[in-house]
Design an enzyme around this catalytic site. Structure first.
Site, short mmCIF file in Angstrom:
data_model
loop_
_atom_site.label_atom_id
_atom_site.label_comp_id
_atom_site.label_asym_id
_atom_site.label_seq_id
_atom_site.Cartn_x
_atom_site.Cartn_y
_atom_site.Cartn_z
N CYS A 131 19.20 10.54 -25.50
CA CYS A 131 18.51 9.95 -24.33
C CYS A 131 17.07 9.56 -24.66
O CYS A 131 16.59 8.53 -24.22
CB CYS A 131 18.45 10.94 -23.16
SG CYS A 131 19.89 11.97 -22.92
N ASP A 132 16.36 10.41 -25.41
CA ASP A 132 14.90 10.28 -25.49
C ASP A 132 14.35 9.80 -26.84
O ASP A 132 13.15 9.50 -26.92
CB ASP A 132 14.25 11.64 -25.15
CG ASP A 132 14.53 12.04 -23.72
OD1 ASP A 132 14.78 11.13 -22.90
OD2 ASP A 132 14.51 13.24 -23.41
N CYS A 167 17.86 16.29 -25.37
CA CYS A 167 18.78 15.16 -25.53
C CYS A 167 18.14 14.08 -26.40
O CYS A 167 17.40 13.23 -25.89
CB CYS A 167 19.19 14.59 -24.18
SG CYS A 167 20.30 13.19 -24.33
#
Ligand code: NAP
Length: 302
Positions: free
Chosen positions: A134-135, A131
């Protein structure tokens, strides 16, 4: 209490089914394991969903669809489905309860495929991710590897390139699978490079990923790439994790007809979890509408 329709999964196909089902005044329950939206919630910008000229963020679209379903009367519970039992009245068994329904729509989607190489499981969350949305901020000024050559890999590499110093895409063939527009856009980022005909062999590190050993398929020689993160996008696998009794294809996708009927009477499937040619948000929402109308007709004929 017997619901008319129980929908399993709150991605775009499940939410679309919920909108159509509750708007048809069918008593509708949607069961979602995590949070509504499915895979699109890890997509920064959907730019091919019709009607949004500047694109739309995946979470924003998920919230809109969820509110639309709730506004028409859909009930949503957050729980994990463990089994679907067929019969005139179907039972959807979850970790905490059992729900009865005249018709069931399975819209449980897909999850990212794992590479199954040494180190992958050990470094998940410690440098191995699927992801970018997200990261990516954790990799500001760092070196990352993106594994895969499809739409997900290229789209996520572009997102990562806004943070990371270097993004290397590792692809097993000499030609990317991704849509041409994404490939063209990738060329605008000088910090993205593609390593063709190469596959990952092992992920190595101490507490956090430090290097990835890769194999050049033309020479069969291994080499080490020093990276701070590895993002894996090598395709999807269906979330047909619980018994349903419906027929699956050899990859585990649910076989349906064009009206989303499965091999079991009164059980329908829609979206990415079914065997189909094009997995996109637009085809998922279309499937959901069809599944709800088919479920309504099935209930009318009971
Ligand atoms: P995908 O299209 O199946 O691509 C998977 C990629 O990973 C392929 O390049 C494949 O190589 C490679 N691969 C597969 N197994 C591998 C392995 N064991 N080791 C190394 N490489 C491996 O998957 P996806 O990119 O996740 O996309 C899934 C679906 O979502 C697609 O239908 C896609 O169009 C859609 N999607 C659309 C968008 C968009 O429209 N913007 C964005 C994301 C996803 P080969 O090419 O050699 O097979």
């Amino acid at each position: 209490m017997i619901y008319d329709v129980v929908i399993v999964g709150g991605g775009p196909s499940g939410l679309s089914a919920a909108i159509y089902s509750s708007r048809a005044r069918l008593k509708t329950l949607l069961i979602e394991k995590n949070g509504c939206g499915g895979q699109m919630t890890v997509t920064d910008l959907l730019e091919n969903y019709p009607g949004f000229n500047d694109g739309i963020n995946g979470v924003d679209l998920a919230v809109k669809l969820e509110y639309q379903a709730i506004n028409f009367g859909t009930e949503i519970v957050y729980d994990e489905v463990t089994e679907i039992k067929s019969g005139k009245v179907k039972e959807v068994v979850t970790t905490n309860s059992t729900y009865k329904a005249k018709a069931v729509i399975i819209a449980a989607g897909t999850r990212v495929k794992e590479m199954d190489i040494p180190g992958e499981a050990k470094f998940k969350g410690k440098g191995v991710s699927s992801c970018a949305t997200c990261d990516a901020p954790f990799y500001k000024g760092k070196k990352v590897l993106v594994i895969g050559g499809g739409d997900s890999a290229i789209q996520e590499a572009i997102y990562l390139a806004k943070f990371a110093k270097e993004v290397t895409i590792l692809h097993r063939r000499n030609e990317l699978r991704a849509t041409k527009i994404l490939q063209e856009r990738m060329l605008l980022y000088p910090n993205i490079s593609v390593m063709h005909n190469t596959v990952p062999k092992e992920i190595v590190g101490k507490e956090h990923i430090e290097e990835v050993i890769v194999t050049d398929l033309r020479t069969n020689k291994d080499k080490s790439l020093k990276v701070d993160g590895a993002f894996v996008f090598i395709g999807l696998v269906p979330n047909t994790l619980f018994p349903t009794g419906v027929n699956l294809d050899e990859q585990g996708y649910i076989i349906t007809d064009e009206n989303m009927r499965t091999s079991v009477d009164g059980i329908f499937a829609c979206g990415d979890i079914r065997q189909k040619y094009l997995r996109q948000v637009v085809t998922a929402t279309s499937d959901g509408a069809q599944a709800a109308v088919s479920a309504g007709r099935y209930i009318d004929n009971l």
